[in-house]
Enzyme design. Structure first.
Site, PDB file in Angstrom:
ATOM      1  N   TRP A 173     -34.725  87.111  11.397  1.00  0.00           N
ATOM      2  CA  TRP A 173     -33.437  87.171  12.085  1.00  0.00           C
ATOM      3  C   TRP A 173     -32.971  88.596  12.379  1.00  0.00           C
ATOM      4  O   TRP A 173     -31.986  88.771  13.089  1.00  0.00           O
ATOM      5  CB  TRP A 173     -32.370  86.464  11.228  1.00  0.00           C
ATOM      6  N   LYS A 197     -41.797  79.164  14.649  1.00  0.00           N
ATOM      7  CA  LYS A 197     -40.525  78.828  13.994  1.00  0.00           C
ATOM      8  C   LYS A 197     -39.725  80.116  13.900  1.00  0.00           C
ATOM      9  O   LYS A 197     -40.117  81.060  13.215  1.00  0.00           O
ATOM     10  CB  LYS A 197     -40.750  78.268  12.585  1.00  0.00           C
ATOM     11  N   PRO A 199     -35.804  82.238  13.505  1.00  0.00           N
ATOM     12  CA  PRO A 199     -34.736  82.262  12.497  1.00  0.00           C
ATOM     13  C   PRO A 199     -33.621  81.290  12.872  1.00  0.00           C
ATOM     14  O   PRO A 199     -32.963  81.462  13.894  1.00  0.00           O
ATOM     15  CB  PRO A 199     -34.253  83.717  12.550  1.00  0.00           C
ATOM     16  N   GLU A 200     -33.409  80.276  12.048  1.00  0.00           N
ATOM     17  CA  GLU A 200     -32.442  79.216  12.384  1.00  0.00           C
ATOM     18  C   GLU A 200     -31.022  79.768  12.541  1.00  0.00           C
ATOM     19  O   GLU A 200     -30.231  79.251  13.323  1.00  0.00           O
ATOM     20  CB  GLU A 200     -32.454  78.121  11.308  1.00  0.00           C
ATOM     21  N   GLY A 250     -41.024  88.821   7.193  1.00  0.00           N
ATOM     22  CA  GLY A 250     -39.902  88.459   6.331  1.00  0.00           C
ATOM     23  C   GLY A 250     -40.047  89.113   4.970  1.00  0.00           C
ATOM     24  O   GLY A 250     -40.666  90.172   4.846  1.00  0.00           O
ATOM     25  N   SER A 251     -39.518  88.450   3.953  1.00  0.00           N
ATOM     26  CA  SER A 251     -39.470  89.075   2.634  1.00  0.00           C
ATOM     27  C   SER A 251     -40.811  88.963   1.908  1.00  0.00           C
ATOM     28  O   SER A 251     -41.625  88.071   2.189  1.00  0.00           O
ATOM     29  CB  SER A 251     -38.364  88.435   1.798  1.00  0.00           C
ATOM     30  N   GLU A 272     -46.131  90.827   7.807  1.00  0.00           N
ATOM     31  CA  GLU A 272     -45.294  92.019   7.983  1.00  0.00           C
ATOM     32  C   GLU A 272     -44.086  91.817   7.072  1.00  0.00           C
ATOM     33  O   GLU A 272     -43.157  91.096   7.425  1.00  0.00           O
ATOM     34  CB  GLU A 272     -44.908  92.135   9.460  1.00  0.00           C
ATOM     35  N   LEU A 273     -44.141  92.443   5.886  1.00  0.00           N
ATOM     36  CA  LEU A 273     -43.154  92.114   4.849  1.00  0.00           C
ATOM     37  C   LEU A 273     -42.174  93.269   4.636  1.00  0.00           C
ATOM     38  O   LEU A 273     -42.084  94.174   5.442  1.00  0.00           O
ATOM     39  CB  LEU A 273     -43.890  91.713   3.572  1.00  0.00           C
ATOM     40  N   CYS A 306     -36.769  96.474   8.277  1.00  0.00           N
ATOM     41  CA  CYS A 306     -37.814  96.617   7.248  1.00  0.00           C
ATOM     42  C   CYS A 306     -38.263  98.066   7.089  1.00  0.00           C
ATOM     43  O   CYS A 306     -38.708  98.454   6.022  1.00  0.00           O
ATOM     44  CB  CYS A 306     -39.003  95.711   7.556  1.00  0.00           C
ATOM     45  N   GLU A 403     -35.646  96.258  -2.370  1.00  0.00           N
ATOM     46  CA  GLU A 403     -35.290  96.530  -0.968  1.00  0.00           C
ATOM     47  C   GLU A 403     -33.837  96.126  -0.727  1.00  0.00           C
ATOM     48  O   GLU A 403     -33.482  94.957  -0.904  1.00  0.00           O
ATOM     49  CB  GLU A 403     -36.195  95.706  -0.047  1.00  0.00           C
ATOM     50  N   GLU A 480     -49.080  94.926  14.082  1.00  0.00           N
ATOM     51  CA  GLU A 480     -48.482  94.379  15.301  1.00  0.00           C
ATOM     52  C   GLU A 480     -48.238  95.573  16.206  1.00  0.00           C
ATOM     53  O   GLU A 480     -47.400  96.424  15.928  1.00  0.00           O
ATOM     54  CB  GLU A 480     -47.193  93.639  14.974  1.00  0.00           C
TER      55      GLU A 480
HETATM   56  P1  NAD Z   1     -35.346  85.031   2.600  1.00  0.00           P
HETATM   57  O1  NAD Z   1     -36.421  85.567   1.733  1.00  0.00           O
HETATM   58  O2  NAD Z   1     -34.628  83.797   2.200  1.00  0.00           O
HETATM   59  O3  NAD Z   1     -35.902  84.749   4.071  1.00  0.00           O
HETATM   60  C1  NAD Z   1     -36.586  85.730   4.810  1.00  0.00           C
HETATM   61  C2  NAD Z   1     -37.095  85.047   6.084  1.00  0.00           C
HETATM   62  O4  NAD Z   1     -38.109  84.126   5.751  1.00  0.00           O
HETATM   63  C3  NAD Z   1     -36.042  84.240   6.838  1.00  0.00           C
HETATM   64  O5  NAD Z   1     -36.260  84.418   8.231  1.00  0.00           O
HETATM   65  C4  NAD Z   1     -36.324  82.784   6.428  1.00  0.00           C
HETATM   66  O6  NAD Z   1     -35.981  81.844   7.437  1.00  0.00           O
HETATM   67  C5  NAD Z   1     -37.802  82.805   6.229  1.00  0.00           C
HETATM   68  N1  NAD Z   1     -38.278  81.870   5.227  1.00  0.00           N
HETATM   69  C6  NAD Z   1     -37.773  81.670   3.999  1.00  0.00           C
HETATM   70  N2  NAD Z   1     -38.498  80.752   3.332  1.00  0.00           N
HETATM   71  C7  NAD Z   1     -39.495  80.378   4.167  1.00  0.00           C
HETATM   72  C8  NAD Z   1     -40.586  79.461   4.064  1.00  0.00           C
HETATM   73  N3  NAD Z   1     -40.849  78.768   2.935  1.00  0.00           N
HETATM   74  N4  NAD Z   1     -41.403  79.318   5.140  1.00  0.00           N
HETATM   75  C9  NAD Z   1     -41.199  80.015   6.277  1.00  0.00           C
HETATM   76  N5  NAD Z   1     -40.193  80.895   6.425  1.00  0.00           N
HETATM   77  C10 NAD Z   1     -39.348  81.084   5.383  1.00  0.00           C
HETATM   78  O7  NAD Z   1     -34.323  86.216   2.753  1.00  0.00           O
HETATM   79  P2  NAD Z   1     -33.110  86.452   3.727  1.00  0.00           P
HETATM   80  O8  NAD Z   1     -31.854  86.518   2.923  1.00  0.00           O
HETATM   81  O9  NAD Z   1     -33.135  85.585   4.924  1.00  0.00           O
HETATM   82  O10 NAD Z   1     -33.502  87.900   4.192  1.00  0.00           O
HETATM   83  C11 NAD Z   1     -33.462  88.985   3.297  1.00  0.00           C
HETATM   84  C12 NAD Z   1     -34.820  89.463   2.932  1.00  0.00           C
HETATM   85  O11 NAD Z   1     -35.756  89.140   3.939  1.00  0.00           O
HETATM   86  C13 NAD Z   1     -34.805  90.960   2.846  1.00  0.00           C
HETATM   87  O12 NAD Z   1     -34.785  91.364   1.513  1.00  0.00           O
HETATM   88  C14 NAD Z   1     -36.046  91.419   3.552  1.00  0.00           C
HETATM   89  O13 NAD Z   1     -37.032  91.774   2.635  1.00  0.00           O
HETATM   90  C15 NAD Z   1     -36.584  90.232   4.236  1.00  0.00           C
HETATM   91  N6  NAD Z   1     -36.694  90.395   5.682  1.00  0.00           N
HETATM   92  C16 NAD Z   1     -37.661  91.207   6.137  1.00  0.00           C
HETATM   93  C17 NAD Z   1     -37.825  91.367   7.490  1.00  0.00           C
HETATM   94  C18 NAD Z   1     -38.884  92.277   8.021  1.00  0.00           C
HETATM   95  O14 NAD Z   1     -38.771  92.724   9.148  1.00  0.00           O
HETATM   96  N7  NAD Z   1     -39.953  92.515   7.269  1.00  0.00           N
HETATM   97  C19 NAD Z   1     -36.986  90.696   8.369  1.00  0.00           C
HETATM   98  C20 NAD Z   1     -35.999  89.846   7.870  1.00  0.00           C
HETATM   99  C21 NAD Z   1     -35.866  89.687   6.511  1.00  0.00           C
END
Ligand code: NAD
Length: 499
Positions: A173, A197, A199-200, A250-251, A272-273, A306, A403, A480
């Protein structure tokens, strides 16, 4: 504690005070096999504007049969798309890039409404994505195999690089348009098809992307968009034998979870974490320039980036000068609703991030750090948090270990390079890093010894499509951007023939 400049007349419906054409929010859909699908009988999620706390849209969730249909469509489309000439694929991607540029302002307004970042940042994100797509459209025409000279004149040996197949992509997101586009550009240019899929909570950018590719003539099934409970959607997609590759941004914890699921199925991955980027400012740096650049860069997208610089290490000889200039610059940040003129930092995307940043502040105080600026949420409605600067947090604080992904930064002094390199490399992350120095010796040494996927010396240079963007250690694997972009979407086939 000093407060930063904030807009005093924040209006929750500030869109009215701009020239924005987007007084209304986007229509939200699933996109499967070339068809836009609305709510009908499906479960929905309310999309909330993080700047006002008000609901602005209803997002339809895919049920299990929708997801299965999307995978089948992508599988069928792959049979056609992989045989399409690279030139035809390139033309479609170029058309999509042109439409991205045409629609950038409206898409940007919708991103501000469901993600929060200021309009100028949202529009810049969209436009830079067009350039990214154009680069992949061109570079995709140069995916070459090779001929290996054989040991016998009667044998011909060829190496082919073929698209891997249906890809499941999970995009986040924080840059909802750009992060999804990066995955689509590489996959589609390589000849793969995708079930994405997004970001909802910030979905408008993804629906706009589907509309753009649809209008550009991408054949049905090459791109499919599904929404739902993330863990349910990802489990179904990864378990499907028709899906050959997954790509996640994501995370770290979610990345490790998905990698375990994909590993059990022996599927290719790009991860890409998260990161926790160190910044090393040496005594010989242009200190004022470094402080000014780092002030705006750190709080871009409210720090939800990130590659955001998060752990600043400033050499003792310039520490005071750096802090003075840095605080002056951060005080110029104007926090407010992203569609309002003059705003340079919007709300955080979710309430949960506000609570997290509050916890970082409480923990830093408990460990004796000084909160030099900010430190608290602001405004009664919306997810606003003041840009926060923490001085001398110990390496026991959460801020210097986890982070933060928000508008908070820790700054500590250092004396010797050996010690600061060890501290910078202490964490399991390895995404971006930053160095400010005028010494060639320092620049060489630090860039060699930092454990990071990307090292920026005296500037921020990770934006262009032609550079490989990616991390090491817990920050993931795969690139990427850059010619490496395609590696994750191709398989190697060796053909040997006796004439
Ligand atoms: P989160 O860990 O709940 O979710 C991170 C992302 O992963 C969200 O987009 C979520 O929809 C997706 N996600 C969660 N569980 C999933 C699953 N089982 N299968 C597929 N997708 C899933 O955290 P958050 O509160 O939404 O975001 C904060 C954390 O996310 C931050 O600490 C950061 O590390 C990470 N983040 C990283 C990036 C990046 O560019 N690397 C981008 C967004 C968020």
């Amino acid at each position: 504690m000093t407060e930063v400049s904030i807009l005093t007349n924040l209006s929750p419906l500030a869109a009215e005070s701009t020239n924005s054409p987007a007084a209304t929010y986007a229509d939200l859909h699933l996109y499967i096999d070339g068809e836009f699908i609305g709510v009908q009988q499906r479960r929905t999620l309310s999309v909330v504007d993080p700047g006002t706390g008000q609901a602005i849209g209803e997002l339809p969730f895919a049920d299990a049969s929708d997801i299965a249909r999307a995978v089948d469509a992508a599988h069928r489309a792959f049979g056609v798309w992989k045989r399409e000439s690279p030139l035809v694929r390139s033309d479609i991607l170029r058309k999509a890039a042109a439409l991205i540029r045409e629609r950038a302002h409206e898409i940007g307004c919708h991103i501000t409404m469901d993600q929060g970042k200021p309009l100028h940042e949202a529009v810049a994100e969209v436009i830079s994505s067009a350039e990214h797509l154009e680069w992949h459209a061109e570079e995709g025409r140069r995916i070459y195999g090779r001929v290996i000279p054989a040991r016998s004149p009667d044998v011909q040996q060829t190496v082919l690089r073929e698209p891997i197949g249906v890809c499941a992509a999970f995009s986040p997101w924080n840059f909802p348009f750009n992060q999804a586009l990066r995955k689509l550009a590489a996959a589609l240019a390589a000849g793969c098809t995708v079930v994405l899929k997004g970001p909802e909570e910030s979905p408008s950018a993804i629906v706009a992307l589907a509309r753009i590719f649809h209008d550009s003539g991408l054949p049905p099934g090459c791109l499919n968009i599904v929404w739902g409970v993330p863990s349910e959607v990802s489990a179904q997609l990864i378990e499907s034998p028709l899906v050959r590759k997954i790509s996640f941004t994501g995370s770290v914890p979610v990345g490790k979870h998905l990698a375990a699921l994909a590993g059990a199925q022996m599927k290719r991955m790009t991860m890409e974490l998260g990161g926790h980027a160190p910044v090393i400012v040496c005594n010989d740096a242009d200190v004022e320039r470094a402080a000014t650049m780092l002030a705006s860069y750190k709080f871009r997208n409210a720090g939800q980036v990130c590659v955001s610089p998060t752990r600043f290490f400033v050499q003792r000889g310039v520490y005071e000068r750096f802090i003075d200039r840095y605080l002056d610059e951060v005080k110029k940040i104007r926090v407010g609703y992203g569609l309002e003129r003059g705003v340079t930092m919007g709300p955080l995307a979710h309430g949960r991030r506000v609570a997290e940043i509050e916890n970082f502040v409480v923990d830093a105080k408990e460990h004796g750090a000084e909160i030099a600026l900010g430190g608290a949420r602001i405004y009664p409605a919306g997810n606003y948090f003041a840009p926060t600067v923490v001085l001398a947090p110990s390496n026991q604080t959460r801020l210097m270990n986890e982070e933060p992904f928000g508008p908070i930064v820790g700054i500590v002094p250092f004396d010797e390079l050996d010690a600061v390199l060890a501290e910078a490399n202490r964490l399991p992350f390895g995404l971006a890093s930053y160095v400010f120095t005028t010494s060639i010796h320092n620049a060489h040494r630090i860039s060699r010894e930092l454990e990071a996927g990307m090292v920026n010396i005296n500037h921020f240079g990770m934006g262009p499509a032609e550079i490989p963007f990616g991390g090491v250690k817990d920050s993931g694997f795969g690139s990427e951007g850059g010619t490496e972009s395609f590696d994750g979407y191709l398989v190697t086939k060796f053909v040997t023939q006796l004439n």
